[in-house]
Scaffold this active site. Structure first.
Site, PDB file in Angstrom:
ATOM      1  N   HIS A   9      39.222  41.864  37.286  1.00  0.00           N
ATOM      2  CA  HIS A   9      38.364  42.261  36.162  1.00  0.00           C
ATOM      3  C   HIS A   9      36.952  42.540  36.664  1.00  0.00           C
ATOM      4  CE1 HIS A   9      41.703  40.127  34.241  1.00  0.00           C
ATOM      5  NE2 HIS A   9      41.433  40.825  33.166  1.00  0.00           N
ATOM      6  N   ASP A  65      40.195  45.660  35.133  1.00  0.00           N
ATOM      7  CA  ASP A  65      40.319  45.770  33.678  1.00  0.00           C
ATOM      8  C   ASP A  65      39.015  45.471  32.940  1.00  0.00           C
ATOM      9  OD1 ASP A  65      42.981  46.129  34.250  1.00  0.00           O
ATOM     10  OD2 ASP A  65      43.706  44.580  32.879  1.00  0.00           O
TER      11      ASP A  65
END
Length: 238
Positions: free
Chosen positions: A190, A46
């Site tokens: 992430h 992400d």
């Protein structure tokens, strides 16, 4: 693959490639996996793209692994070349809103704008939109579901969250992912955090040794009835 031996990255795919499956990264050198039978896991990343995403792409290419990138629209505008490389390397691109806003705090129009602007930024760079979105913070409600449904986007959550955004500790991220991951899971990471990228090689090596196959979210959910607006955290039993 023998220890320490890097596998060459596959050649990039031209955006002018006529075969849509090839453009989406379904290359002949990748063995298609039946996730109704195999131990599949979908790694997702992400908040990018960012400059450090390049290193992650190198790691994934060395291991011949495909992942799903939930990209933020304003970051796509800043790093369009990295987005195009993600697609050319065979990864899946998905929508993570324009500004990483908590969508539950916005009006219906605000939610729609966050998603539509990102779809436009993605489409401008890779030639097509997406079919998946992830609401920032996992925050969703009826307005978010309705907007996603209208735009043809399924909501993708996660089954494994190592809290890598809070604990920037590579060893801790490795331990959490490796201890929590089960067949059919969607794993949240992430690529904006170097500590998370540093955890990826051990995650890939160890899970592969345990018999896991790495696939994109769409490949994980192949054969499952995926409906726009609905939430998916893992592969349902079929």
């Amino acid at each position: 693959m023998s220890a320490g031996r890097a596998v060459p990255a596959p050649p990039p795919v031209s955006l002018r490639e006529p075969d849509p499956d090839v453009r989406r990264g379904l290359r002949p050198e990748y063995t298609k996996v039946n996730c109704a039978v195999a131990k599949c896991v979908a790694l997702t990343f992400d908040d990018g793209p960012v400059g450090g995403t390049d290193r992650l792409l190198q790691i994934l290419a060395q291991h011949r692994v495909k992942a799903t990138f939930f990209v933020v629209g304003r970051m796509v505008e800043e790093y369009p070349g990295i987005l195009r490389r993600e697609m050319a390397d065979g990864h899946e691109i998905a929508n993570h809103t324009w500004s990483h806003a908590d969508l539950t705090t916005l009006s219906s129009e605000g939610v729609r704008e966050e998603l539509e602007k990102t779809e436009a930024a993605i489409g401008k760079n890779i030639g097509h939109g997406t079919t998946l979105m992830r609401p920032p913070y996992g925050a969703t409600n009826a307005r978010v579901a309705s907007a996603a449904k209208r735009l043809g986007l399924a909501q993708v959550m996660w089954a494994v969250d190592p809290l890598d955004w809070r604990n920037r500790d590579t060893a801790l991220v490795e331990r959490r992912v490796l201890s929590q991951t089960r067949a059919g899971d969607i794993v949240l990471l992430h690529d904006v955090h170097a500590s998370s990228v540093n955890a990826v090689p051990k995650i890939l090596t160890t899970l592969a040794e345990r018999g896991y196959k790495f696939v994109t979210v769409s490949e994980l959910l192949a054969g499952v009835s995926v409906e726009p607006g609905r939430q998916y955290r893992e592969r349902a039993a079929t």
